[in-house]
Design an enzyme around this catalytic site. Structure first.
Site, PDB file in Angstrom:
ATOM      1  N   GLU A  78       0.858  -1.234   0.001  1.00 55.13           N
ATOM      2  CA  GLU A  78      -0.097  -0.089   0.024  1.00 55.13           C
ATOM      3  C   GLU A  78       0.758   1.290  -0.066  1.00 55.13           C
ATOM      4  OE1 GLU A  78      -2.991  -0.100  -0.640  1.00 55.13           O
ATOM      5  OE2 GLU A  78      -2.979  -2.274  -0.558  1.00 55.13           O
TER       6      GLU A  78
ATOM      7  N   ASP B 143      -5.894  -3.766  -8.412  1.00 52.73           N
ATOM      8  CA  ASP B 143      -4.927  -3.159  -9.008  1.00 52.73           C
ATOM      9  C   ASP B 143      -4.856  -3.464 -10.550  1.00 52.73           C
ATOM     10  OD1 ASP B 143      -3.999  -2.130  -6.693  1.00 52.73           O
ATOM     11  OD2 ASP B 143      -2.566  -3.827  -6.241  1.00 52.73           O
TER      12      ASP B 143
END
Ligand code: ZN
Length: 367
Positions: A68, A169
């Site tokens: 992250e 993602d």
């Protein structure tokens, strides 16, 4: 209800853990202590077995955090603020203040996380190979095994995140790819559609394989729907300024009137929110809306005053600001109205209702 607690700050970003993460701290060590392949089922001494399982859990989620931070690092280099990073049951979320419309930026931000996971995976694997060749001493063997598992899980994290299931993602990368070829909203809808198909497939597959996959599938499905909504709203409000939507003829109420008097005013003016001014100085000291007073019992309407129930943290926005920013401010502070200022002078008030109404009207006229 407060569902997350902050455990620290990295790169100036608050790191939080969600209550669902507490389940991870129980569940993962149990799984790792029983798993013979990636866990430590064959460690005979029980305390050591659980300690190793716990260490692997903590290391694994530290790697999720680094993933992250990878997204956040690149996002920040584009000037996008990161509100926080929260660890949840299913991994981590970096809450960004904005999602860039520029496909190249979104692509780079999205790929940064998986690249971090790949790097950790490859690096851990190399360390594993070195350790493995040095010694076969029992204690070192456990550490070697731990590093091997870490390498494996990071590579899984890398691969799994690349699945083009928006808003994961890989799905964001897919949207960026579409967005470089067609209007943003169409690109989002395509990515959302594919994301939802993946979610359904993953959910059905999960029925036979693992509960975990079903949870992730639900997470993807809801996430995809929300992102579609967000893209629709942000495209609809594009180019619209706060001044185009705000209510200009604002009426002020003094802080010393009672709730009954305020209610009378609301019925009369058909406005549900007012800036409150100090009865003596005339300065704005708060904002009062219907939400603030609806919980006051009927028999106290004559005795409770506006100043007792008003919201005192008055948040204002410039009339030149984008309407989308007003909407973001309303939701991040969880309030219903903003004061609109021009050079320190209050010129209007903009409410969530004003924004929603224009989204409906503009969105409708676009179709
Ligand atoms: Zn990611």
């Amino acid at each position: 209800m407060k569902t997350s607690i902050q455990i620290g700050t990295v790169m100036g970003i608050p790191i939080k853990i969600h209550i669902s993460f507490l389940l991870v701290l129980v569940l993962f060590p149990v799984i790792f202590s029983m798993d013979p392949v990636f866990g430590f089922a064959d460690v005979e001494y029980a305390p050591l077995r659980y300690a190793l399982a716990m260490i692997l859990t903590i290391l694994l989620f530290s790697c999720v955090l680094l993933h992250e931070l990878g997204h956040s690092w690149i996002a920040r280099s584009y000037g996008i603020g990161i509100r926080n990073i929260t660890l949840i049951l299913l991994g981590g979320i970096a809450a960004m203040e904005d999602i860039p419309r520029d496909p190249r930026k979104e692509l780079r931000i999205s790929i940064a996380g998986p690249l971090v996971s790949l790097a950790i995976g490859v690096l851990s694997y190399l360390v594993y190979l070195v350790f493995h060749s040095i010694s076969q001493a029992p204690m070192l063997l456990h550490i070697t095994h731990l590093i091997h598992s870490l390498a494996y899980f990071n590579l899984v994290l890398f691969g799994f995140n690349l699945i083009p299931a928006f808003p994961m993602d890989g799905g964001r990368m897919l949207r960026a790819w579409y967005a470089s070829r067609m209007p943003y909203l169409h690109a989002t809808r395509k990515a959302v559609h594919i994301g939802k198909m993946f979610a359904v497939a993953m959910g059905v597959f999960g029925l036979f394989v693992s509960l975990w996959l079903i949870l992730i599938a639900i997470f993807i499905y809801i996430g995809a729907s929300e992102e579609e909504k967000y893209a629709e709203v942000s495209v609809t409000l594009e180019g619209i300024k706060v001044r185009n939507l705000m209510t200009r003829d604002i009426a002020y109420v003094p802080d010393n009137i009672s709730i009954s008097e305020l209610l009378r005013l609301m019925f009369e003016k058909k406005h549900l929110g007012y800036p409150v001014v100090d009865q003596f100085t005339g300065n704005i000291v708060g904002i009062v809306t219907f939400t603030d007073i609806k919980n006051v019992p009927m028999n106290e309407h004559d005795t409770v005053l506006v100043r007792d129930v008003m919201t005192t943290d008055v948040i204002s926005i410039s009339e030149d600001a984008d309407a989308m920013d007003a909407l973001k401010m309303l939701s991040s502070h969880n309030i219903g109205r903003l004061l609109v200022q021009d050079n320190g002078r209050v010129v209007g008030i903009v409410s969530r209702t004003d924004l929603m109404r224009s989204i409906e009207v503009l969105g409708y006229s676009e179709r």
